[in-house]
Every structure is written in C-alpha cells, then in structure tokens.
Enzyme design. Structure first.
Site, PDB file in Angstrom:
ATOM      1  N   GLY A  10      -8.514  81.907  81.646  1.00 10.45           N
ATOM      2  CA  GLY A  10      -9.387  83.072  81.584  1.00 10.45           C
ATOM      3  C   GLY A  10     -10.443  82.931  80.507  1.00 10.45           C
ATOM      4  N   GLY A  11     -10.932  81.721  80.340  1.00 13.68           N
ATOM      5  CA  GLY A  11     -11.949  81.487  79.326  1.00 13.68           C
ATOM      6  C   GLY A  11     -13.353  81.599  79.899  1.00 13.68           C
ATOM      7  N   ASN A  12     -14.293  80.932  79.236  1.00 10.93           N
ATOM      8  CA  ASN A  12     -15.702  80.962  79.666  1.00 10.93           C
ATOM      9  C   ASN A  12     -15.855  80.619  81.137  1.00 10.93           C
ATOM     10  OD1 ASN A  12     -16.932  81.323  76.960  1.00 10.93           O
ATOM     11  ND2 ASN A  12     -15.967  79.356  76.563  1.00 10.93           N
ATOM     12  N   PHE A  34      -0.675  83.798  79.542  1.00 13.42           N
ATOM     13  CA  PHE A  34      -0.331  84.719  78.455  1.00 13.42           C
ATOM     14  C   PHE A  34      -0.552  86.163  78.902  1.00 13.42           C
ATOM     15  CE2 PHE A  34      -2.186  80.796  76.552  1.00 13.42           C
ATOM     16  CZ  PHE A  34      -0.985  80.245  76.138  1.00 13.42           C
ATOM     17  N   ASP A  36      -0.774  89.067  77.226  1.00 13.21           N
ATOM     18  CA  ASP A  36      -1.777  89.899  76.536  1.00 13.21           C
ATOM     19  C   ASP A  36      -3.194  89.555  76.994  1.00 13.21           C
ATOM     20  OD1 ASP A  36      -1.435  87.411  75.327  1.00 13.21           O
ATOM     21  OD2 ASP A  36      -2.270  88.104  73.427  1.00 13.21           O
ATOM     22  N   GLU A  37      -3.416  88.264  77.260  1.00 15.61           N
ATOM     23  CA  GLU A  37      -4.736  87.843  77.726  1.00 15.61           C
ATOM     24  C   GLU A  37      -5.016  88.432  79.123  1.00 15.61           C
ATOM     25  OE1 GLU A  37      -5.179  83.552  77.812  1.00 15.61           O
ATOM     26  OE2 GLU A  37      -7.360  83.678  77.871  1.00 15.61           O
ATOM     27  N   CYS A 145     -21.419  77.049  80.196  1.00 15.64           N
ATOM     28  CA  CYS A 145     -21.296  78.505  80.335  1.00 15.64           C
ATOM     29  C   CYS A 145     -20.632  79.145  79.122  1.00 15.64           C
ATOM     30  CB  CYS A 145     -20.473  78.818  81.577  1.00 15.64           C
ATOM     31  SG  CYS A 145     -18.857  78.025  81.594  1.00 15.64           S
ATOM     32  N   HIS A 211     -16.425  62.659  72.902  1.00 18.22           N
ATOM     33  CA  HIS A 211     -16.020  63.484  71.750  1.00 18.22           C
ATOM     34  C   HIS A 211     -15.377  62.670  70.628  1.00 18.22           C
ATOM     35  CE1 HIS A 211     -16.063  67.277  74.507  1.00 18.22           C
ATOM     36  NE2 HIS A 211     -17.253  67.025  74.003  1.00 18.22           N
ATOM     37  N   ARG A 322     -10.529  70.620  69.952  1.00 19.30           N
ATOM     38  CA  ARG A 322     -10.232  69.939  71.217  1.00 19.30           C
ATOM     39  C   ARG A 322     -10.885  68.566  71.304  1.00 19.30           C
ATOM     40  NH1 ARG A 322     -11.657  74.567  75.397  1.00 19.30           N
ATOM     41  NH2 ARG A 322     -10.369  76.211  74.506  1.00 19.30           N
TER      42      ARG A 322
HETATM   43  P1  NAI Z   1     -11.878  78.534  76.941  1.00 18.10           P
HETATM   44  O1  NAI Z   1     -11.406  78.104  75.627  1.00 18.10           O
HETATM   45  O2  NAI Z   1     -12.913  79.590  77.024  1.00 18.10           O
HETATM   46  O3  NAI Z   1     -10.627  79.034  77.800  1.00 18.10           O
HETATM   47  C1  NAI Z   1      -9.458  78.318  77.859  1.00 18.10           C
HETATM   48  C2  NAI Z   1      -8.391  79.080  78.641  1.00 18.10           C
HETATM   49  O4  NAI Z   1      -7.235  78.232  78.659  1.00 18.10           O
HETATM   50  C3  NAI Z   1      -7.969  80.393  78.013  1.00 18.10           C
HETATM   51  O5  NAI Z   1      -7.782  81.348  79.033  1.00 18.10           O
HETATM   52  C4  NAI Z   1      -6.633  80.039  77.362  1.00 18.10           C
HETATM   53  O6  NAI Z   1      -5.721  81.110  77.296  1.00 18.10           O
HETATM   54  C5  NAI Z   1      -6.105  78.984  78.287  1.00 18.10           C
HETATM   55  N1  NAI Z   1      -5.136  78.149  77.596  1.00 18.10           N
HETATM   56  C6  NAI Z   1      -5.313  77.463  76.439  1.00 18.10           C
HETATM   57  N2  NAI Z   1      -4.176  76.830  76.090  1.00 18.10           N
HETATM   58  C7  NAI Z   1      -3.264  77.117  77.045  1.00 18.10           C
HETATM   59  C8  NAI Z   1      -1.904  76.761  77.248  1.00 18.10           C
HETATM   60  N3  NAI Z   1      -1.264  75.952  76.403  1.00 18.10           N
HETATM   61  N4  NAI Z   1      -1.296  77.225  78.350  1.00 18.10           N
HETATM   62  C9  NAI Z   1      -1.930  78.000  79.224  1.00 18.10           C
HETATM   63  N5  NAI Z   1      -3.211  78.392  79.092  1.00 18.10           N
HETATM   64  C10 NAI Z   1      -3.872  77.944  78.006  1.00 18.10           C
HETATM   65  O7  NAI Z   1     -12.367  77.240  77.750  1.00 18.10           O
HETATM   66  P2  NAI Z   1     -13.596  77.114  78.772  1.00 18.10           P
HETATM   67  O8  NAI Z   1     -14.866  77.130  78.021  1.00 18.10           O
HETATM   68  O9  NAI Z   1     -13.407  78.064  79.890  1.00 18.10           O
HETATM   69  O10 NAI Z   1     -13.407  75.631  79.301  1.00 18.10           O
HETATM   70  C11 NAI Z   1     -12.388  75.266  80.230  1.00 18.10           C
HETATM   71  C12 NAI Z   1     -12.417  73.775  80.421  1.00 18.10           C
HETATM   72  O11 NAI Z   1     -13.715  73.361  80.827  1.00 18.10           O
HETATM   73  C13 NAI Z   1     -12.113  72.979  79.145  1.00 18.10           C
HETATM   74  O12 NAI Z   1     -11.390  71.838  79.511  1.00 18.10           O
HETATM   75  C14 NAI Z   1     -13.476  72.599  78.621  1.00 18.10           C
HETATM   76  O13 NAI Z   1     -13.427  71.402  77.867  1.00 18.10           O
HETATM   77  C15 NAI Z   1     -14.237  72.395  79.922  1.00 18.10           C
HETATM   78  N6  NAI Z   1     -15.685  72.544  79.768  1.00 18.10           N
HETATM   79  C16 NAI Z   1     -16.238  73.755  79.402  1.00 18.10           C
HETATM   80  C17 NAI Z   1     -17.608  73.891  79.296  1.00 18.10           C
HETATM   81  C18 NAI Z   1     -18.249  75.199  78.978  1.00 18.10           C
HETATM   82  O14 NAI Z   1     -19.493  75.268  79.015  1.00 18.10           O
HETATM   83  N7  NAI Z   1     -17.538  76.255  78.682  1.00 18.10           N
HETATM   84  C19 NAI Z   1     -18.504  72.744  79.533  1.00 18.10           C
HETATM   85  C20 NAI Z   1     -17.827  71.535  79.928  1.00 18.10           C
HETATM   86  C21 NAI Z   1     -16.473  71.466  80.022  1.00 18.10           C
END
Ligand code: NAI
Length: 402
Positions: A10-12, A34, A36-37, A145, A211, A322
């Site tokens: 539920g991230g970006n 999670f 709470d999330e 994003c 990285h 990361r």
């Molecule tokens: P984020 O950090 O915004 O969200 C990560 C999500 O993963 C959260 O919902 C978190 O609760 C969940 N999470 C983390 N650890 C966990 C665990 N141990 N068990 C279960 N859930 C867990 O990440 P975002 O930005 O959405 O990125 C997702 C993926 O895309 C990552 O691998 C990132 O490297 C990749 N990415 C993101 C970009 C961006 O622009 N946001 C660009 C290129 C790659």
C-alpha cells in the site's frame, strides 16, 4: 472483461495501481500485511470515495473493491496477484496469501528482482503445482510515483513505455500471451512483453547494480567526517563510479553467455548502458559512456544520497536504506551467487559486496563464496542448493539451507 487484480502493498506504487487499474475496468483489491496500514488506507480511501492519480495531462480515478489485511477477503477471487513492494516483503506476503490462492491464479512481482521464482517456489511449496499457479516477474516498475494524500491522492511522475516479464512455468504460450495482454490492458501507456527465461528478470542490470554501485562510488573512500550537504546520488556519477557500474554489468554479461551456452533463452538481456538508453533515451543528454549516461539523466536530476542528520545539523551517510537492505539480499548477492555457479570471475561485484555487506551487518560473500550466514534470508541460488548452470536453468529447489 471481469478481471480481478489484488495488489499487495500500500505504498506509492499501490496508489497508482489502485487508481489506474480500476479506471481501466478491472476489479481491484488491496491486500496489506499490516492491519493498521489497511485500516488507515481504507478510512482515507472511503472518505475520498476512491484513489485519484494525477499525471501531467491525465487523471485516473478508481475505487478498490476490497481493502483488507485478511487474505481470505481478497485473494480467493483474484485472477492476478501483483506484489508491488520491496523484495524483502515478497516471502512474508506469499506465506500469508498461499492458503487462499484461486486455482489458475497468476502471482507476480513488479519489480521482481532477486530470483523471485525460487523465493516463491519455496514459499508456495505444493500449492504451486496443486493450484496451477503461474509465477511472473517484471524487470522494473513502469512508474516513477509518489502518494500525496495517503489512501486518496497520488502523482504519476513518469511512465515507461515497455516492461518485460518472465514466467514460471514458461512453456504455455497461450497463458503467457494472456498474462502479457492482461497487464498491458491494466496499464495505461506501458506494453508488457513476456519473453525469455526467468533468469532474465533476475539478471536485469537495474537497482541491484545501480544502488549498491553508486553508493560504493560515492562512499568507498569516505573519511568518516560528516558533511554539510548531501551529495547528489546520480548527477555526480564520475569515471570511477561509471567504471564500477560497467564492471558489474560486464560480469553479468559474461554470466549470461554461460547460461545461454547451456540453453537458457536470455536473448533479450541488455547491458546497463543499452538498457538505460532504451528506457530513458530521450531525457539523457550525453550518451557517450556509462558515467555520462547516469550523470546526465534528467529523470534522476536532484536526487540525493540518503543521509542521517546529526544533533549538530551535520550529515552522515545513511547506509541502512533499501539501497543496501533490499538490493544486496535480493539483488547484488544473488547476481554474485549466479556468477559463481557459472564460473565467472567477479572482481567488481566482490569489491562492492565486501564493502557494502558489513554496513548493514550482513554476510553473503565469505572467503570468495556465497556462503555467509545471511544467504538463508536471500534469493541467492546457494540457499536453494543449486550448484550447476543446468540446475539454475531448471530452476527447481534442490535442498534448502537455513
Ligand atoms: P513504499 O515504501 O511506498 O511501500 C512499500 C509497501 O510495502 C508498504 O505498503 C509496506 O507496508 C509494504 N511492506 C514493507 N515491508 C513489508 C513486509 N516485510 N511485509 C509486507 N509488506 C511490507 O514503496 P513504493 O514506492 O510503492 O515502491 C514499491 C516497489 O517499487 C519497491 O520495490 C520500489 O523499489 C519499487 N520502485 C518504486 C518507485 C517509485 O517511484 N515509487 C520507482 C521504481 C521502483
């Protein structure tokens, strides 16, 4: 068309998926590990009535059907389970959803680095064959994003026009075509192609190389004194750092050749400079060398190295991000492990890995071999008892090292 997608995470990126996929006619669920999330996201999303994604000249609006931390509420009716989370979250999520998977479901990660197939086969066990699961992984996230209002609003900053995926099992052409087509229809402006051996995604020269490699370039000779300002991460890329990135890419290329000569279809694999120019070509002003490609990529403009602020306001490098916690165990250590099995010399990978692993208090490479204690929490083929190129290509788990 009645396709149901459950996005795990539920991230970006999950915000973009929720808004975009639903706006393109799919039923979208969000699964959170999670509680709470999940509750926070659901409350904000219900209040806003859905997720709005804003892009330069477009917006997407969509309403997720189920938002839950309970896999029983969203996984059993799901055709495509899509993990969009850091790679260290793949294994725990797969453990949670495994009892609930629908027969014939596709389960994949985008991005899906670090031998996602081996990690998933191990996590799913008999469910993989009993439920006729198709595993898939994408070489990179199609989006840059960020969310602006949690659960409600996000901005799509950049979109890649194409992303390759690989699948397991790989021999069902009809299934592969269905999956690539379904992903293409879910995404606006990104075409998905399914081609090549699963190892192609694992060996893709992206974050796993970039990285740790750029971090090493910036900090390998750091004197330990704090800084007044965070260095630019990519724009400072110099001859030295470019050489490190190219060195690791060349070592993967040599590994790819060994695997090809053993029969793996890796014909679409690209070296780091070719790949960067392929996806970012238009916004890179100097194509002349790896260091210039990174230093002059407009998409990377202004991005700084992660730092920690001291009490006195001065800055130390932050190595516990990361860039190392994800991109070693599910990235560089895996690449090094595959090269080792293929008998390829890896002086550059070794330099970077031996510098980086103590910074996060991990051991992967020990006495020239991928045999450190933390291999057991990684995607390294050594964890799964794989010792020959033929076993790598077959991709079965031979024995488990814990
Ligand atoms: P984020 O950090 O915004 O969200 C990560 C999500 O993963 C959260 O919902 C978190 O609760 C969940 N999470 C983390 N650890 C966990 C665990 N141990 N068990 C279960 N859930 C867990 O990440 P975002 O930005 O959405 O990125 C997702 C993926 O895309 C990552 O691998 C990132 O490297 C990749 N990415 C993101 C970009 C961006 O622009 N946001 C660009 C290129 C790659």
């Amino acid at each position: 068309e009645g396709i149901t997608v459950t996005v795990c995470g539920g991230g970006n990126a999950a915000h973009i998926a929720a808004g975009m996929f639903a706006s393109r006619g799919a039923t979208v669920n969000l699964f959170f590990s999670f509680k709470d999330e999940a509750e926070r996201f659901k409350a904000a999303c219900d209040k806003a009535g859905g997720v709005t994604v804003t892009r330069k000249d477009k917006t997407y609006f969509g309403q997720p059907k189920v938002i839950s931390h309970d896999p029983a509420e969203c996984i059993p009716m799901t055709d495509i389970v899509l993990l969009i989370v850091p790679a260290f979250a793949h294994e725990p999520i797969l453990q949670q959803i495994k009892p609930h998977l629908k027969d014939g479901a596709a389960v994949g990660a985008i991005p899906g680095p670090g031998a996602f197939d081996l990690v998933a086969l191990n996590a799913l066990g008999d469910v993989f064959t009993q439920k006729n699961i198709t595993l898939f992984a994408g070489t990179s996230l199609p989006w840059a994003c960020r969310f602006d209002e949690y659960g409600a609003k996000a901005t799509l900053l950049g979109v890649k026009t194409k992303v390759d995926i690989t699948t397991r099992p790989n021999n069902d052409a009809k299934r592969n075509a269905w999956l690539a087509d379904a992903l293409t229809r879910l995404h606006d402006d990104t075409d998905f192609h399914c081609r090549g051996h699963f190892l192609m995604t694992t060996l893709w020269p992206t974050n796993a190389v970039i990285h740790p490699g750029v971090s090493y370039g910036i900090w390998h000779d750091w004197d330990g004194n704090p800084l007044d300002e965070a260095p630019l991460f990519y724009q400072n890329c110099n001859k030295f750092t470019g050489g490190v990135l190219k060195g690791m890419s060349d070592e993967i290329a040599a590994t790819v050749e060994v695997l090809k000569s053993n029969g793996a279809d890796l014909s679409h694999w690209q070296p780091i400079d070719v790949y960067m120019l392929d996806v970012y070509g238009d916004v890179i002003s100097d194509h002349s060398s790896v260091d210039r490609i990174f230093a002059t990529n407009d998409a990377f403009r202004g991005l700084k190295a992660p730092m920690i602020t001291r009490d006195d306001g001065k800055l130390d490098p932050n190595f516990r991000t990361r860039y190392l916690t994800e991109d070693l165990p599910h990235g560089l250590a895996v690449l090094r492990g595959i090269a080792e099995i293929c008998g390829v010399e890896t002086p550059t990978m070794d330099k970077v890995l031996l510098w980086a692993q103590p910074l996060i208090e991990k051991e992967y490479l020990v006495d020239g071999k991928i045999k450190g204690k933390d291999v057991a929490q990684s995607g390294c083929p050594q964890r799964f008892g794989i010792t020959t190129p033929q076993q790598l290509i077959k991709g079965d788990i031979v024995s488990l090292k814990n």
